[in-house]
Design a protein around this motif. Structure first.
Motif, PDB file in Angstrom:
ATOM      1  N   SER A 195     100.115  71.264  15.142  1.00 17.52           N
ATOM      2  CA  SER A 195     100.912  71.363  13.921  1.00 17.52           C
ATOM      3  C   SER A 195     102.275  70.706  14.056  1.00 17.52           C
ATOM      4  O   SER A 195     102.818  70.192  13.075  1.00 17.52           O
ATOM      5  CB  SER A 195     101.074  72.830  13.519  1.00 17.52           C
TER       6      SER A 195
ATOM      7  N   THR B 117     106.148  75.741   7.084  1.00 19.06           N
ATOM      8  CA  THR B 117     105.995  75.219   8.446  1.00 19.06           C
ATOM      9  C   THR B 117     107.316  75.356   9.193  1.00 19.06           C
ATOM     10  O   THR B 117     108.392  75.387   8.590  1.00 19.06           O
ATOM     11  CB  THR B 117     105.594  73.730   8.457  1.00 19.06           C
TER      12      THR B 117
ATOM     13  N   HIS C 141      96.795  77.229   6.676  1.00 16.63           N
ATOM     14  CA  HIS C 141      96.671  76.322   5.535  1.00 16.63           C
ATOM     15  C   HIS C 141      95.384  75.507   5.684  1.00 16.63           C
ATOM     16  O   HIS C 141      95.101  74.964   6.761  1.00 16.63           O
ATOM     17  CB  HIS C 141      97.876  75.387   5.464  1.00 16.63           C
TER      18      HIS C 141
ATOM     19  N   GLY D 295     101.927  76.906   2.853  1.00 23.55           N
ATOM     20  CA  GLY D 295     102.563  75.632   3.151  1.00 23.55           C
ATOM     21  C   GLY D 295     103.834  75.708   3.966  1.00 23.55           C
ATOM     22  O   GLY D 295     104.404  74.667   4.314  1.00 23.55           O
TER      23      GLY D 295
ATOM     24  N   ARG E 106     101.637  67.908   9.024  1.00 20.91           N
ATOM     25  CA  ARG E 106     102.388  68.422   7.876  1.00 20.91           C
ATOM     26  C   ARG E 106     102.098  69.898   7.622  1.00 20.91           C
ATOM     27  O   ARG E 106     102.814  70.542   6.849  1.00 20.91           O
ATOM     28  CB  ARG E 106     102.028  67.628   6.618  1.00 20.91           C
ATOM     29  N   TYR E 107     101.047  70.427   8.228  1.00 22.52           N
ATOM     30  CA  TYR E 107     100.620  71.785   7.915  1.00 22.52           C
ATOM     31  C   TYR E 107     100.411  72.601   9.183  1.00 22.52           C
ATOM     32  O   TYR E 107     100.260  72.057  10.275  1.00 22.52           O
ATOM     33  CB  TYR E 107      99.312  71.762   7.106  1.00 22.52           C
ATOM     34  N   GLU E 108     100.384  73.921   8.988  1.00 25.99           N
ATOM     35  CA  GLU E 108     100.093  74.858  10.063  1.00 25.99           C
ATOM     36  C   GLU E 108      98.969  75.777   9.615  1.00 25.99           C
ATOM     37  O   GLU E 108      98.801  76.045   8.418  1.00 25.99           O
ATOM     38  CB  GLU E 108     101.342  75.687  10.404  1.00 25.99           C
TER      39      GLU E 108
ATOM     40  N   GLU F 124      94.459  72.604   4.887  1.00 28.86           N
ATOM     41  CA  GLU F 124      94.515  71.167   5.161  1.00 28.86           C
ATOM     42  C   GLU F 124      94.497  70.852   6.657  1.00 28.86           C
ATOM     43  O   GLU F 124      93.970  69.815   7.058  1.00 28.86           O
ATOM     44  CB  GLU F 124      95.754  70.556   4.514  1.00 28.86           C
ATOM     45  N   ILE F 125      95.035  71.734   7.491  1.00 33.39           N
ATOM     46  CA  ILE F 125      95.059  71.400   8.917  1.00 33.39           C
ATOM     47  C   ILE F 125      93.649  71.403   9.508  1.00 33.39           C
ATOM     48  O   ILE F 125      93.318  70.593  10.374  1.00 33.39           O
ATOM     49  CB  ILE F 125      96.006  72.339   9.700  1.00 33.39           C
TER      50      ILE F 125
ATOM     51  N   GLN G  46     102.567  80.610   6.026  1.00 30.59           N
ATOM     52  CA  GLN G  46     101.989  79.344   6.463  1.00 30.59           C
ATOM     53  C   GLN G  46     100.787  78.968   5.597  1.00 30.59           C
ATOM     54  O   GLN G  46     100.533  77.786   5.349  1.00 30.59           O
ATOM     55  CB  GLN G  46     101.581  79.434   7.933  1.00 30.59           C
TER      56      GLN G  46
END
Length: 235
Positions: free
Chosen positions: A152, A57, A161, A55, A156-158, A163-164, A52
């Motif tokens: 999530s 998911t 990552h 990237g 788009r992310y989990e 970005e979440i 994860q």
């Protein structure tokens, strides 16, 4: 702003993941040694969390989520020395753990969230969970405490990552230095948040991580005192 994980932090299967898992396995003729289940689960999830981070998911697509959990439960049954019954037992486990009726909130959740909000903290949620978590939190009267809920299954992310966490910070209009994340995973909830520049606290309800070095609590009601002392290091 204080962000929380959901699964095994705020909500849990009833009466617990091990007990529900063991009950379903017993109905299929497999007696599970509950003392082995937590470690086996963590071993399997550790590899998933590393993927994860890069990237991978599964929660944001219903069919992919189903495939993932069927495979996960099948591997877990085999690790515990059982037979998956040609997929019948993993399917039954998937159905049980995907049913909101089989979930409840921990005893310390409402009291802690209410206390923190009264103390002036803004609250948010960052969770690796399918999209139906929102409806579950609504049914448990928990979602009303959160200004921001980043699930999530709708993103788009989990975790872990980066970005979440960035999404949650942007929606909360808060800098990483003024945000704390609380959850039960040393990787997804602690290290991931720290790597995103946030502060973090590990919730270790059952003493599973005795060698963990960092802020740790065993009950959410310990959190307000920890925050007030201001001794949670930045990422």
């Amino acid at each position: 702003m204080v962000f929380f994980d959901a699964g095994e932090t705020l909500v849990h299967p009833l009466p617990s993941f091990p007990q529900l898992f063991a009950r379903i396995c017993a109905s299929h003729g497999l007696e599970v040694d509950l003392s082995l289940l937590p470690a086996a689960t963590r071993r399997l999830m550790a590899g998933v969390e590393e993927r994860q981070r890069s990237g991978y998911t599964f929660t944001n697509d219903e069919e992919e989520s189903r495939r993932f959990w069927l495979g996960f439960y099948g591997r877990l049954v085999r690790e515990l020395g059982g037979d998956d019954g040609n997929g019948e037992l993993p399917l039954r486990l998937y159905q049980a753990f995907s049913d909101p009726a089989n979930y409840g909130a921990y005893h310390d959740v409402t009291e802690t969230l209410a206390h923190l909000r009264e103390e002036g903290y803004r609250l948010g949620l960052i969770s690796n969970f399918e999209a139906w978590l929102h409806e579950l939190l609504d049914s448990l009267d928990i979602s009303r405490y959160f200004e921001v809920m980043v699930i999530s299954g709708r993103e788009r992310y989990e975790k872990p990552h980066p970005e979440i966490y960035a999404v949650a910070l942007r929606r909360g209009n808060v800098t990483p230095q003024r945000a704390v994340h609380v959850g039960d995973s040393p990787l997804s909830d602690y290290r991931g948040a720290r790597d995103a520049g946030m502060r973090a606290v590990l919730l270790d309800r059952w003493g599973r991580f005795p060698d963990f070095e960092g802020p740790r609590i065993s009950d959410l009601r310990e959190l307000p005192g920890l925050l007030s002392r201001g001794d949670i290091r930045h990422g």
